[in-house]
Design a protein around this motif. Structure first.
Motif, mmCIF file in Angstrom:
data_model
loop_
_atom_site.group_PDB
_atom_site.id
_atom_site.type_symbol
_atom_site.label_atom_id
_atom_site.label_comp_id
_atom_site.label_asym_id
_atom_site.label_seq_id
_atom_site.Cartn_x
_atom_site.Cartn_y
_atom_site.Cartn_z
ATOM 1 N N ILE A 216 40.817 -1.318 17.633
ATOM 2 C CA ILE A 216 40.036 -0.798 18.767
ATOM 3 C C ILE A 216 39.662 -1.463 19.932
ATOM 4 O O ILE A 216 39.802 -1.334 21.015
ATOM 5 C CB ILE A 216 38.860 0.174 18.522
ATOM 6 N N GLN A 217 39.308 -2.754 19.450
ATOM 7 C CA GLN A 217 38.717 -3.798 20.585
ATOM 8 C C GLN A 217 39.955 -4.442 21.428
ATOM 9 O O GLN A 217 39.670 -4.755 22.518
ATOM 10 C CB GLN A 217 38.149 -4.919 19.757
ATOM 11 N N LYS A 218 41.342 -4.120 20.984
ATOM 12 C CA LYS A 218 42.245 -4.780 21.674
ATOM 13 C C LYS A 218 42.836 -3.665 22.547
ATOM 14 O O LYS A 218 43.599 -4.009 23.647
ATOM 15 C CB LYS A 218 43.318 -4.888 20.813
ATOM 16 N N LYS A 219 42.316 -2.430 22.615
ATOM 17 C CA LYS A 219 43.070 -1.509 23.265
ATOM 18 C C LYS A 219 41.836 -1.047 24.446
ATOM 19 O O LYS A 219 42.139 -0.885 25.460
ATOM 20 C CB LYS A 219 42.974 0.073 22.473
ATOM 21 N N MET A 220 40.655 -1.179 24.194
ATOM 22 C CA MET A 220 39.404 -0.882 25.266
ATOM 23 C C MET A 220 38.085 -1.438 25.027
ATOM 24 O O MET A 220 37.831 -2.093 23.745
ATOM 25 C CB MET A 220 39.327 0.689 24.968
ATOM 26 N N PRO A 221 37.270 -1.611 26.120
ATOM 27 C CA PRO A 221 36.161 -2.017 25.879
ATOM 28 C C PRO A 221 35.212 -1.433 24.479
ATOM 29 O O PRO A 221 35.244 -0.295 24.318
ATOM 30 C CB PRO A 221 35.252 -1.799 26.965
ATOM 31 N N THR A 222 34.638 -2.306 23.606
ATOM 32 C CA THR A 222 33.999 -1.721 22.561
ATOM 33 C C THR A 222 32.721 -2.299 22.364
ATOM 34 O O THR A 222 32.177 -3.497 22.598
ATOM 35 C CB THR A 222 34.923 -2.042 21.351
ATOM 36 N N PHE A 223 31.607 -1.583 21.921
ATOM 37 C CA PHE A 223 30.279 -2.264 21.678
ATOM 38 C C PHE A 223 30.476 -3.190 20.348
ATOM 39 O O PHE A 223 31.188 -2.704 19.461
ATOM 40 C CB PHE A 223 29.602 -0.903 21.279
ATOM 41 N N SER A 224 29.640 -4.141 20.465
ATOM 42 C CA SER A 224 29.447 -4.956 19.287
ATOM 43 C C SER A 224 28.846 -4.556 18.060
ATOM 44 O O SER A 224 29.145 -4.741 16.926
ATOM 45 C CB SER A 224 29.174 -6.362 19.746
ATOM 46 N N THR A 225 27.877 -3.479 18.578
ATOM 47 C CA THR A 225 27.190 -2.945 17.562
ATOM 48 C C THR A 225 27.943 -1.850 16.747
ATOM 49 O O THR A 225 28.977 -1.048 17.455
ATOM 50 C CB THR A 225 26.125 -2.172 18.156
ATOM 51 N N THR A 226 27.866 -1.857 15.694
ATOM 52 C CA THR A 226 28.584 -0.668 14.558
ATOM 53 C C THR A 226 27.556 0.013 13.793
ATOM 54 O O THR A 226 26.578 -0.735 13.282
ATOM 55 C CB THR A 226 29.598 -1.278 13.794
ATOM 56 N N ILE A 227 27.769 1.195 13.758
ATOM 57 C CA ILE A 227 26.815 2.311 12.856
ATOM 58 C C ILE A 227 27.348 2.319 11.436
ATOM 59 O O ILE A 227 28.249 2.861 11.215
ATOM 60 C CB ILE A 227 26.399 3.583 13.430
ATOM 61 N N ARG A 228 26.741 1.447 10.504
ATOM 62 C CA ARG A 228 27.029 1.632 9.322
ATOM 63 C C ARG A 228 26.912 2.877 8.366
ATOM 64 O O ARG A 228 26.027 3.636 8.603
ATOM 65 C CB ARG A 228 26.232 0.390 8.373
ATOM 66 N N LEU A 229 27.801 3.075 7.374
ATOM 67 C CA LEU A 229 27.792 4.341 6.717
ATOM 68 C C LEU A 229 27.232 3.883 5.262
ATOM 69 O O LEU A 229 27.800 3.132 4.463
ATOM 70 C CB LEU A 229 29.064 4.731 6.445
#
Length: 276
Positions: A216-229
């Motif tokens: 995803i990061q290679k395709k478009m701007p992405t938040f460094s934060t992820t929401i864990r499951l």
């Protein structure tokens, strides 16, 4: 030059359901309201899940605003959260999306700016507006893009959620081109009069989601934060939805609450590069 009116409008989007758009958008609204700023939440999804979360009335909805039966001011209702108001949605929104494309009563209006025109009289009453969108690209979603300032894609680590993002990004660019061409008030220098893509946030992150995040990061701007499951977080989210209470209130130290706090900091307090 048109002057800034202050209210910043955030859109949460994905073409797939179940990725967490409603969860994140409602929690962002609750968190902002808790900080003492005035927030307007717009449920732009005919399923009305956000409206149920806020225990909304099922009359005077967004559908009636878009078809000009009532004004935005008449549709706004209070929620249990201080500083947080709501325009609700129900299945009537599906009919309005269909009607706008077919019936003559909309022909003398710019069908792409119905929501923008409706919100203008109430813009000065709020600091932020949060729009929760359906897993679709329809007339009301395009209307949301034509008034939005900040767009966030919410996705999960599965192929169906990720595959729709390219199409969404194309629609976002088309909306921006329309805004630049048709909206006399559009101004890249004014935060409340521009449209920009803030990035994609990966929800329901698991330890083996790293390669997906990199893709995803290679395709478009992405938040460094992820929401864990996590199991605890999932339980708190279910309780949150059932009770209409944010997870931060129910369990401020659980994994979801900690991750969401970092997301809020990145969204509002970290200087972001301008994305076209």
């Amino acid at each position: 030059m048109e002057q800034s009116t202050g209210m910043i409008i955030f859109c949460f989007m994905n073409l797939k359901g179940g990725v967490g758009k409603t969860t994140l958008s409602t929690h962002v609204a609750c968190a902002l309201a808790k900080l003492g700023v005035k927030v307007l939440f717009i449920d732009n999804d005919k399923q009305g899940n956000a409206s149920r979360f806020f225990q909304a009335q099922t009359e005077n909805t967004l559908a009636e605003v878009l078809d000009s039966s009532i004004s935005a001011a008449q549709a706004i209702q209070k929620t249990a959260y201080k500083n947080l108001d709501l325009i609700s949605a129900d299945m009537g929104l599906a009919a309005v999306n269909f009607d706008i494309m077919l019936f003559d009563k909309y022909k003398n209006r710019n069908q792409k700016f119905l929501l923008k025109e409706a919100l203008e009289p109430v813009r000065t009453q709020y600091d932020f507006c949060i729009i929760d969108n359906p897993p679709d690209i329809n007339t009301s979603v395009y209307n949301a893009l034509m008034v939005a300032n900040e767009v966030i894609f919410v996705t999960t680590p599965d192929c169906y959620a990720r595959d729709g993002m390219n199409l969404m990004y194309e629609q976002l660019q088309a909306a921006k081109n329309d805004r630049i061409t048709m909206d006399q008030g559009y101004n890249e220098l004014l935060p409340d009069r521009r449209l920009r893509f803030r990035g994609c946030v990966l929800n329901k992150y698991t330890p083996d989601s790293g390669p997906i995040l990199e893709t995803i990061q290679k395709k478009m701007p992405t938040f460094s934060t992820t929401i864990r499951l996590t199991k605890t977080g999932a339980n708190r989210l279910r309780e949150s939805a059932e009770r209409g209470i944010s997870v931060q209130t129910l369990s401020p130290t659980c994994g979801f609450s900690r991750d969401f706090k970092h997301f809020m900091e990145e969204l509002f307090y970290t200087k972001e590069s301008e994305n076209s």
